[in-house]
Design a protein around this motif. Sequence first.
Motif, PDB file in Angstrom:
ATOM      1  N   VAL A  85      29.717  30.522  56.992  1.00  0.00           N
ATOM      2  CA  VAL A  85      29.028  31.804  56.868  1.00  0.00           C
ATOM      3  C   VAL A  85      29.901  32.736  56.039  1.00  0.00           C
ATOM      4  CG1 VAL A  85      28.084  33.777  58.109  1.00  0.00           C
ATOM      5  CG2 VAL A  85      27.882  31.479  59.093  1.00  0.00           C
ATOM      6  N   GLY A  86      29.258  33.411  55.096  1.00  0.00           N
ATOM      7  CA  GLY A  86      30.025  34.341  54.277  1.00  0.00           C
ATOM      8  C   GLY A  86      30.346  33.751  52.918  1.00  0.00           C
ATOM      9  N   PRO A  87      31.049  34.507  52.088  1.00  0.00           N
ATOM     10  CA  PRO A  87      31.341  34.059  50.733  1.00  0.00           C
ATOM     11  C   PRO A  87      32.421  32.984  50.711  1.00  0.00           C
ATOM     12  CG  PRO A  87      32.432  36.146  51.156  1.00  0.00           C
ATOM     13  CD  PRO A  87      31.599  35.850  52.368  1.00  0.00           C
ATOM     14  N   ASP A  88      32.489  32.319  49.603  1.00  0.00           N
ATOM     15  CA  ASP A  88      33.536  31.318  49.395  1.00  0.00           C
ATOM     16  C   ASP A  88      34.891  32.026  49.388  1.00  0.00           C
ATOM     17  OD1 ASP A  88      35.362  29.455  48.029  1.00  0.00           O
ATOM     18  OD2 ASP A  88      33.547  28.292  47.640  1.00  0.00           O
ATOM     19  N   PRO A  89      35.859  31.508  50.147  1.00  0.00           N
ATOM     20  CA  PRO A  89      37.178  32.173  50.185  1.00  0.00           C
ATOM     21  C   PRO A  89      37.851  32.262  48.819  1.00  0.00           C
ATOM     22  CG  PRO A  89      36.982  30.572  51.968  1.00  0.00           C
ATOM     23  CD  PRO A  89      35.802  30.373  51.085  1.00  0.00           C
ATOM     24  N   ALA A  90      37.447  31.368  47.923  1.00  0.00           N
ATOM     25  CA  ALA A  90      38.068  31.389  46.592  1.00  0.00           C
ATOM     26  C   ALA A  90      37.328  32.297  45.615  1.00  0.00           C
ATOM     27  CB  ALA A  90      38.123  29.968  46.041  1.00  0.00           C
ATOM     28  N   CYS A  91      36.456  33.149  46.105  1.00  0.00           N
ATOM     29  CA  CYS A  91      35.657  34.015  45.229  1.00  0.00           C
ATOM     30  C   CYS A  91      36.556  34.952  44.427  1.00  0.00           C
ATOM     31  CB  CYS A  91      34.686  34.831  46.070  1.00  0.00           C
ATOM     32  SG  CYS A  91      33.607  35.904  45.107  1.00  0.00           S
ATOM     33  N   PRO A  92      36.440  34.953  43.110  1.00  0.00           N
ATOM     34  CA  PRO A  92      37.271  35.857  42.300  1.00  0.00           C
ATOM     35  C   PRO A  92      36.776  37.292  42.401  1.00  0.00           C
ATOM     36  CG  PRO A  92      35.779  34.626  40.897  1.00  0.00           C
ATOM     37  CD  PRO A  92      35.582  34.090  42.282  1.00  0.00           C
ATOM     38  N   ASP A  93      37.634  38.214  42.071  1.00  0.00           N
ATOM     39  CA  ASP A  93      37.248  39.625  42.068  1.00  0.00           C
ATOM     40  C   ASP A  93      36.332  39.907  40.874  1.00  0.00           C
ATOM     41  OD1 ASP A  93      38.757  40.165  44.318  1.00  0.00           O
ATOM     42  OD2 ASP A  93      40.584  40.599  43.139  1.00  0.00           O
ATOM     43  N   SER A 126      27.843  38.971  49.329  1.00  0.00           N
ATOM     44  CA  SER A 126      26.780  38.965  50.344  1.00  0.00           C
ATOM     45  C   SER A 126      25.485  39.415  49.682  1.00  0.00           C
ATOM     46  CB  SER A 126      27.130  39.894  51.515  1.00  0.00           C
ATOM     47  OG  SER A 126      27.168  41.246  51.082  1.00  0.00           O
ATOM     48  N   MET A 127      24.382  39.107  50.361  1.00  0.00           N
ATOM     49  CA  MET A 127      23.066  39.556  49.896  1.00  0.00           C
ATOM     50  C   MET A 127      22.156  39.641  51.118  1.00  0.00           C
ATOM     51  SD  MET A 127      20.744  38.166  46.711  1.00  0.00           S
ATOM     52  CE  MET A 127      20.556  36.503  47.373  1.00  0.00           C
ATOM     53  N   PRO A 128      21.445  40.757  51.319  1.00  0.00           N
ATOM     54  CA  PRO A 128      20.545  40.872  52.474  1.00  0.00           C
ATOM     55  C   PRO A 128      19.521  39.734  52.504  1.00  0.00           C
ATOM     56  CG  PRO A 128      20.863  43.012  51.432  1.00  0.00           C
ATOM     57  CD  PRO A 128      21.499  42.000  50.526  1.00  0.00           C
ATOM     58  N   GLU A 129      18.988  39.471  53.687  1.00  0.00           N
ATOM     59  CA  GLU A 129      18.137  38.309  53.913  1.00  0.00           C
ATOM     60  C   GLU A 129      16.926  38.260  52.985  1.00  0.00           C
ATOM     61  OE1 GLU A 129      16.339  34.885  55.833  1.00  0.00           O
ATOM     62  OE2 GLU A 129      18.353  35.596  55.384  1.00  0.00           O
ATOM     63  N   ASN A 130      16.212  39.332  52.848  1.00  0.00           N
ATOM     64  CA  ASN A 130      14.981  39.333  52.054  1.00  0.00           C
ATOM     65  C   ASN A 130      15.177  40.015  50.706  1.00  0.00           C
ATOM     66  OD1 ASN A 130      13.567  38.008  54.138  1.00  0.00           O
ATOM     67  ND2 ASN A 130      13.177  39.965  55.162  1.00  0.00           N
ATOM     68  N   ARG A 131      16.333  39.782  50.132  1.00  0.00           N
ATOM     69  CA  ARG A 131      16.630  40.273  48.785  1.00  0.00           C
ATOM     70  C   ARG A 131      16.925  39.080  47.887  1.00  0.00           C
ATOM     71  NH1 ARG A 131      17.774  45.909  48.579  1.00  0.00           N
ATOM     72  NH2 ARG A 131      17.875  45.536  46.331  1.00  0.00           N
ATOM     73  N   GLY A 132      16.870  39.314  46.594  1.00  0.00           N
ATOM     74  CA  GLY A 132      17.158  38.256  45.639  1.00  0.00           C
ATOM     75  C   GLY A 132      17.253  38.807  44.242  1.00  0.00           C
ATOM     76  N   MET A 133      17.324  37.894  43.286  1.00  0.00           N
ATOM     77  CA  MET A 133      17.336  38.258  41.869  1.00  0.00           C
ATOM     78  C   MET A 133      16.366  37.334  41.151  1.00  0.00           C
ATOM     79  SD  MET A 133      20.486  38.427  39.074  1.00  0.00           S
ATOM     80  CE  MET A 133      21.142  39.964  39.759  1.00  0.00           C
ATOM     81  N   ILE A 134      15.566  37.917  40.252  1.00  0.00           N
ATOM     82  CA  ILE A 134      14.633  37.113  39.464  1.00  0.00           C
ATOM     83  C   ILE A 134      15.015  37.204  37.997  1.00  0.00           C
ATOM     84  CG2 ILE A 134      12.876  38.933  39.136  1.00  0.00           C
ATOM     85  CD1 ILE A 134      10.787  36.639  39.612  1.00  0.00           C
TER      86      ILE A 134
END
Length: 232
Positions: A94-102, A145-153
């Motif tokens: 759960v959550g972002p990849d620990p290796a996520c770059p800034d 992170s991204m809210p549950e009912n959000r996205g990008m098209i």
Amino acid sequence: MSSRCAPATRLSTLAPLVPLASLAPALGALLFGAALGACERRVDEPTPHAPRAADAPDRPAPEVAPPEPAAAPNDGRCIAPTPATPERPPPSRVGPDPACPDDPTGPFQLATGKVIFLDAKAPDVTVEVARREKERARGLMYRKSMPENRGMIFAFEQRTNHSFWMHNTCIPLDMLFIDGDGTIVGIEENTPTLNDSTFDVGCPSTYVLEVNAGWTRRHGVVAGQKVRIEGI
């Protein structure tokens, strides 16, 4: 219809010694009366009529061909079916990849729209709209992170088999490839983070919607269903 007349009275039946001039009036009356009496009244022949239902011979009812089955709405369209189980397992973390770059620049400020699912009991998804090339190239990179009912098209000018990767993308995603009429032609589920492999469904599309990994399966969204896109 027919008429029948008797032969006219012959002149030879009259007395031969009587002068014809003196017999002219009587002869005319005689001929007129004979014609009236000899000619029968015209009688209408009965008109032929079709036999009544009771008189008609028993015949088998003509066979009626069954109606042709309606064509499936997706006949001839390229659609990659959604498998019964996902090809890649859901993320275990759960959550972002620990290796996520800034994020070196911060996210773009994008217009927003909405995707409405017409064939599934799924909530509407509020989306950021990536139209320009640099917006599409960045996508959801560096998001943690991204809210549950959000996205990008991602909106494209060309309808083709689009390929995506997860370069610098820190949260796992589902990718929905959508044709111009709103048909979902394929879904890539649970795409892994920070991965430079390419993902596509092998079918042409005009839009690609990214939501959180597992969202489509949680809400019964599969390939072949339709959506309505608003604000694009």
